[in-house]
Structure formats: C-alpha cells, structure tokens
Design a protein around this motif. Structure first.
Motif, PDB file in Angstrom:
ATOM      1  N   PRO A 115     -12.382   7.721   0.070  1.00  0.00           N
ATOM      2  CA  PRO A 115     -12.153   9.062   0.545  1.00  0.00           C
ATOM      3  C   PRO A 115     -11.361   9.822  -0.489  1.00  0.00           C
ATOM      4  CG  PRO A 115     -10.796   7.507   1.746  1.00  0.00           C
ATOM      5  CD  PRO A 115     -11.603   6.715   0.772  1.00  0.00           C
ATOM      6  N   SER A 116     -11.105  11.055  -0.293  1.00  0.00           N
ATOM      7  CA  SER A 116     -10.758  12.000  -1.345  1.00  0.00           C
ATOM      8  C   SER A 116      -9.629  11.525  -2.255  1.00  0.00           C
ATOM      9  CB  SER A 116     -10.360  13.329  -0.697  1.00  0.00           C
ATOM     10  OG  SER A 116     -10.509  14.382  -1.601  1.00  0.00           O
ATOM     11  N   GLY A 117     -10.040  10.922  -3.358  1.00  0.00           N
ATOM     12  CA  GLY A 117      -9.098  10.557  -4.388  1.00  0.00           C
ATOM     13  C   GLY A 117      -8.139   9.450  -4.032  1.00  0.00           C
ATOM     14  N   VAL A 118      -8.625   8.345  -3.483  1.00  0.00           N
ATOM     15  CA  VAL A 118      -7.757   7.204  -3.229  1.00  0.00           C
ATOM     16  C   VAL A 118      -8.147   6.017  -4.098  1.00  0.00           C
ATOM     17  CG1 VAL A 118      -7.233   7.934  -0.889  1.00  0.00           C
ATOM     18  CG2 VAL A 118      -9.103   6.362  -1.264  1.00  0.00           C
ATOM     19  N   ALA A 129      -2.438  -2.388  18.296  1.00  0.00           N
ATOM     20  CA  ALA A 129      -2.499  -3.064  17.001  1.00  0.00           C
ATOM     21  C   ALA A 129      -3.781  -3.858  16.821  1.00  0.00           C
ATOM     22  CB  ALA A 129      -1.295  -3.988  16.834  1.00  0.00           C
ATOM     23  N   THR A 130      -4.448  -4.222  17.901  1.00  0.00           N
ATOM     24  CA  THR A 130      -5.667  -5.022  17.802  1.00  0.00           C
ATOM     25  C   THR A 130      -6.934  -4.217  18.071  1.00  0.00           C
ATOM     26  OG1 THR A 130      -5.424  -5.701  20.115  1.00  0.00           O
ATOM     27  CG2 THR A 130      -4.481  -7.148  18.426  1.00  0.00           C
ATOM     28  N   GLY A 131      -6.807  -3.121  18.838  1.00  0.00           N
ATOM     29  CA  GLY A 131      -7.964  -2.267  19.080  1.00  0.00           C
ATOM     30  C   GLY A 131      -8.221  -1.334  17.904  1.00  0.00           C
ATOM     31  N   THR A 132      -9.351  -0.667  17.926  1.00  0.00           N
ATOM     32  CA  THR A 132      -9.712   0.270  16.854  1.00  0.00           C
ATOM     33  C   THR A 132      -9.076   1.628  17.145  1.00  0.00           C
ATOM     34  OG1 THR A 132     -11.802  -0.866  16.437  1.00  0.00           O
ATOM     35  CG2 THR A 132     -11.607   1.396  15.636  1.00  0.00           C
ATOM     36  N   VAL A 133      -8.169   2.030  16.250  1.00  0.00           N
ATOM     37  CA  VAL A 133      -7.398   3.262  16.422  1.00  0.00           C
ATOM     38  C   VAL A 133      -7.401   4.022  15.095  1.00  0.00           C
ATOM     39  CG1 VAL A 133      -5.163   4.238  17.100  1.00  0.00           C
ATOM     40  CG2 VAL A 133      -5.904   2.057  18.068  1.00  0.00           C
ATOM     41  N   ASP A 134      -7.434   5.345  15.145  1.00  0.00           N
ATOM     42  CA  ASP A 134      -7.403   6.148  13.925  1.00  0.00           C
ATOM     43  C   ASP A 134      -6.099   5.928  13.150  1.00  0.00           C
ATOM     44  OD1 ASP A 134      -9.870   7.257  14.411  1.00  0.00           O
ATOM     45  OD2 ASP A 134      -9.095   9.097  15.299  1.00  0.00           O
ATOM     46  N   HIS A 135      -6.218   5.811  11.825  1.00  0.00           N
ATOM     47  CA  HIS A 135      -5.073   5.554  10.938  1.00  0.00           C
ATOM     48  C   HIS A 135      -5.190   6.501   9.744  1.00  0.00           C
ATOM     49  CE1 HIS A 135      -2.179   3.679   8.407  1.00  0.00           C
ATOM     50  NE2 HIS A 135      -2.868   2.635   8.000  1.00  0.00           N
ATOM     51  N   ARG A 136      -4.158   7.312   9.515  1.00  0.00           N
ATOM     52  CA  ARG A 136      -4.244   8.396   8.538  1.00  0.00           C
ATOM     53  C   ARG A 136      -4.277   7.866   7.098  1.00  0.00           C
ATOM     54  NH1 ARG A 136      -0.921  13.651   9.721  1.00  0.00           N
ATOM     55  NH2 ARG A 136       0.843  12.214   9.797  1.00  0.00           N
ATOM     56  N   ALA A 137      -5.118   8.518   6.273  1.00  0.00           N
ATOM     57  CA  ALA A 137      -5.223   8.209   4.845  1.00  0.00           C
ATOM     58  C   ALA A 137      -5.324   9.518   4.081  1.00  0.00           C
ATOM     59  CB  ALA A 137      -6.454   7.347   4.565  1.00  0.00           C
ATOM     60  N   ASN A 178      -3.437   2.388   0.713  1.00  0.00           N
ATOM     61  CA  ASN A 178      -3.832   1.585   1.876  1.00  0.00           C
ATOM     62  C   ASN A 178      -5.328   1.314   1.911  1.00  0.00           C
ATOM     63  OD1 ASN A 178      -1.215   1.552   2.903  1.00  0.00           O
ATOM     64  ND2 ASN A 178      -1.596   3.123   4.451  1.00  0.00           N
ATOM     65  N   THR A 179      -6.117   2.296   1.489  1.00  0.00           N
ATOM     66  CA  THR A 179      -7.571   2.176   1.585  1.00  0.00           C
ATOM     67  C   THR A 179      -8.101   1.076   0.684  1.00  0.00           C
ATOM     68  OG1 THR A 179      -7.518   4.576   1.879  1.00  0.00           O
ATOM     69  CG2 THR A 179      -9.675   3.553   1.697  1.00  0.00           C
ATOM     70  N   HIS A 180      -7.375   0.742  -0.367  1.00  0.00           N
ATOM     71  CA  HIS A 180      -7.742  -0.389  -1.218  1.00  0.00           C
ATOM     72  C   HIS A 180      -7.087  -1.683  -0.747  1.00  0.00           C
ATOM     73  CE1 HIS A 180      -9.663   2.243  -4.121  1.00  0.00           C
ATOM     74  NE2 HIS A 180      -8.565   2.992  -4.171  1.00  0.00           N
ATOM     75  N   VAL A 181      -5.865  -1.594  -0.248  1.00  0.00           N
ATOM     76  CA  VAL A 181      -5.081  -2.784   0.081  1.00  0.00           C
ATOM     77  C   VAL A 181      -5.475  -3.368   1.433  1.00  0.00           C
ATOM     78  CG1 VAL A 181      -2.739  -3.504   0.741  1.00  0.00           C
ATOM     79  CG2 VAL A 181      -3.112  -2.228  -1.383  1.00  0.00           C
ATOM     80  N   GLY A 228       0.790  -1.216   0.000  1.00  0.00           N
ATOM     81  CA  GLY A 228       0.000   0.000   0.000  1.00  0.00           C
ATOM     82  C   GLY A 228       0.827   1.273   0.000  1.00  0.00           C
ATOM     83  N   GLU A 229       0.163   2.344   0.354  1.00  0.00           N
ATOM     84  CA  GLU A 229       0.758   3.668   0.550  1.00  0.00           C
ATOM     85  C   GLU A 229      -0.281   4.487   1.294  1.00  0.00           C
ATOM     86  OE1 GLU A 229       1.488   4.938  -3.435  1.00  0.00           O
ATOM     87  OE2 GLU A 229      -0.619   5.230  -3.913  1.00  0.00           O
TER      88      GLU A 229
END
Length: 418
Positions: free
Chosen positions: A415-418, A355-363, A263-266, A28-29
């Motif tokens: 999301p915006s252009g991914v 790593a297992t809980g729900t945490v915000d991840h930048r895209a 990343n949003t696709h992968v 990804g990226e």
C-alpha cells in the motif's frame, strides 16, 4: 496475553523475555513518520544488542546508503566519524525514513557501543531493499575497478543494457514486455562473476555481491511491476528476506538479526487479507524459513496523533494530523482498553476475540491523506497471529527529518509507500 504499561525501557522486560532466544526479531512501525515508533524501537533494539548479543540491524532501506552508515557505526577505515553525516547523504525520496534525528541518535549510540569492542564483535547496520539499481551498479564498478578489472566487462554489459532508460528505470519495465528489451542475461552474468569473488572473505567482496543481488532484484522488480498484481511486491519482499539470510550467513554461527520495517512487511501476511491476494512478506518468509520459534514479529499502532508524510509521490514531506482511528478497528479497541502506552505479548491460545478475529488495523505509508480514513489505510488483520508482540501508543508525534535534498525515486508501491 500479557499487558505491560510502558514508561521506561525496563518496561520492555516481558517482551524481551518472550523474544530473547529468537534468531530474528522484526520490529515494525505503523507509519514511516512517527517519532514515538522510532524512539521505542530504538530502546528495544538497544536492549537486544546490549543484553542479548544481536549481531546486526537490517532496515527497509537501500544497501549502498546503509553501507555508508555501517562503515561509520563499525568504525571502518574511511567511514564517517559521525553517522549523521552518512545519513544526511540519503537522497532517494522519501529521505525522512532514515535521514532523521531519531535514527541518527541510535546510530551514534551504536558507534559508541562498537568502538568499545573488537572489530569482530561489532554490530552492523544494513539495508534490505531492492530499489538502488544505479547506485549499486556504480558501487560494483568502483569495487571491480580496484579489485578485479577483468570482471568489469560483465558490469559494463549490464550497465549498457539499462542505460537507454536513464534514471526512469520504470521505462525499462514497460519495454521489457518485449523480450528483446530484457536485461536478464546481462544481469545474470554480472551476478555470477561477483558471486565467484564473494566466496573469498572480506566485507568489500560481500558488499559487491550484495550490490549485484540488488541489481538482479531491481531488474525483476521493474519487469514485474508493469504487470500489476502482487508479483512485484513479492519480488521486493523475497529480495529483503534473501538479503536477511545472506547477512545471517555472513555474520556466522550464532548470528542474530534485528529488522526494522513497516508493519506491512513485518507482520505475517498470512494473518491479513494480503495472503488471500497472493502476497507474501518478510515476516511470513522468515517464519517459514527459520521456524516460528526462531522469529519474533513485533507490531506498532496508535489511536491518533501527527505524522510526517507526503500528499503525493515525490512531494515534500509535511506534518499531517492522524485522526482518531476508525470505529471497530484494532486501534479504537485498544484506545478503550489500554493506558497511553503499553506493550502486549501474545503467549497462548486464550487470546481475546479482538486479537484473534479479523479486525481493521491501520497502516500509513509515506503517502498519506487523512481524509481517506473513512475507507482506506486499514489492513484486515488477526492481530495475535500476525505478531508475537505489539507496542501501543495512544497518541503519536511527528518524526524529526534531517535536512536533505531528494529525488523522486521509484514508482509507488502497495500500500502507498510502505
């Protein structure tokens, strides 16, 4: 979880050991405009090709544009002697996603690698995306005009159906809300004819078939896009997953593919809030179709830096700052825990809570506004379920776009252009 400091390509050894037996490795990226992601992805991909025998690279790009690059990297008759020449012909905005110095560097390496091998063993470079309706239609005309003039009628009927909408194909999507305006029947006839011819061997026949699949996918995409919701996203990612499967079949028994996409696709959508919204992606679909053991998903992330992106859809690309990640995010946590660059391999049930809980991840997509960091640009994620491995860069630098003249292309995606 295994953590390895990254400094040289050999430092990917633990990740390579984890993914070397996979049939598909998706890399990804977190943005479409960071040099570091592209460079590290290139290093890993070179090793997958050279040491593990992967058959092709398939990217989040258009089939006709990438087909010109493919002809160059495999040394096909009529292909450009320098892959950069083919990349400079990319004119669909955002051109910098693929027309950049980093991809040119990889494709030059790939051409050199291929030319030392027999044609049957050469590694291809292909596009997975759905957007190139008009370019794919023209490619079909060119092929049928040479190989099968009797099938031109089906292609011409499909063209005439779309022609009233010109290049603003989103207007077809609006008009298709009325049954009389739909082009489904014409596209189905075109697809059936090209499928018949693609049963014979030959790269040109396969490419014509794939272009017809793009036309069919584009028709569905624009027809569903106007309704809002997740359906058009799902049409697009399902088309990309189907294209990947066709490539695996095309390359034959034992074929293995590397995928380059955001990343949003992968990253598996089921490990994000995308799943709750009814969205799928190619990472999820590949795991479901081929089995989790046959698919390796690798994400990327960074704490801060700079990126090539645009302030609005169709606008000129700019170098923009990427501010420090939001407090509580994956990126903020890894900034505290890891060295400047590292690779993480998720390998068991005893992963840390972050790593297992729900945490915000930048895209970050091709459209970006750094001022939105306080409330946008993040996808709630269970990192160790979304990916099998993760590449960390504490700070990133901008991509190096090639000179290009672009036109705006399609409407914005989420999301915006991914």
């Amino acid at each position: 979880m295994l953590v390895q400091r990254l400094g040289a390509p050999s430092d990917f050894d633990p990740l390579l050991e984890r993914v070397r037996d996979a049939r598909v490795v998706m890399i990804g990226e977190a943005t479409h405009g960071s040099h570091d992601y592209y460079r590290l992805r290139e290093q890993l991909t070179r090793r997958l090709i050279a040491e593990c025998g992967f058959s092709f690279v398939a990217v989040e790009g258009d089939w006709p544009d990438c087909d010109r690059v493919n002809r160059s990297v495999i040394g096909a008759p009529g292909g450009a002697a320098d892959p950069r020449t083919a990349l400079e012909r990319f004119d669909r905005w955002p051109t910098w996603m693929w027309a950049n110095a980093e991809v040119a560097r990889f494709c030059r390496w790939l051409r050199a690698w291929n030319l030392d091998r027999p044609a049957s063993a050469r590694v291809g470079f292909h596009g997975l995306d759905v957007y190139s309706l008009w370019e794919s239609m023209q490619a079909i005309f060119d092929y049928l005009g040479e190989e099968d003039p009797t099938s031109l009628e089906a292609a011409q009927e499909a063209y005439r159906c779309f022609e009233p909408y010109g290049k603003r194909i989103e207007e077809y999507g609006m008009a298709s809300r009325f049954v009389s305006a739909r082009c489904e029947e014409e596209v189905i006839r075109l697809l059936a004819r090209t499928r018949e011819h693609a049963t014979s061997d030959g790269p040109d026949r396969f490419s014509a078939w794939q272009n017809a699949e793009v036309v069919a996918g584009a028709e569905r995409y624009y027809r569903t896009m106007v309704g809002g919701g997740p359906e058009s996203w799902n049409v697009r990612d399902t088309h990309m997953a189907d294209t990947l499967d066709r490539l695996l079949d095309r390359y034959g028994d034992g074929a293995r593919g590397v995928v380059w996409a955001h990343n949003t696709h992968v990253g598996d959508a089921r490990a994000t809030d995308m799943g709750a919204d009814g969205m799928v992606n190619i990472g999820q679909l590949a795991r479901e179709r081929h089995g989790a053991d046959a698919v390796a998903l690798i994400g990327f992330g960074a704490y801060r830096g700079a990126v090539i992106a645009a302030p609005g859809w169709g606008s000129a690309a700019e170098t923009m700052p990427v501010p420090p990640a939001r407090p509580g995010s994956v990126e903020q946590r890894l900034h505290e825990l890891l060295p400047e660059r590292a690779v993480l391999v998720f390998d068991g049930p005893d992963e840390p809570d972050w790593a297992t809980g729900t945490v915000d991840h930048r895209a970050i997509g091709v459209v970006y506004d750094p001022s939105f960091e306080s409330w946008g640009n993040y996808v709630p994620t269970r990192l160790a379920q979304r990916y099998d491995g993760f590449v960390w860069c504490d700070e990133t630098t901008p991509l190096h776009p090639l000179p290009a003249v672009s036109f705006p292309g399609e409407l914005e995606t989420w999301p915006s252009g991914v």
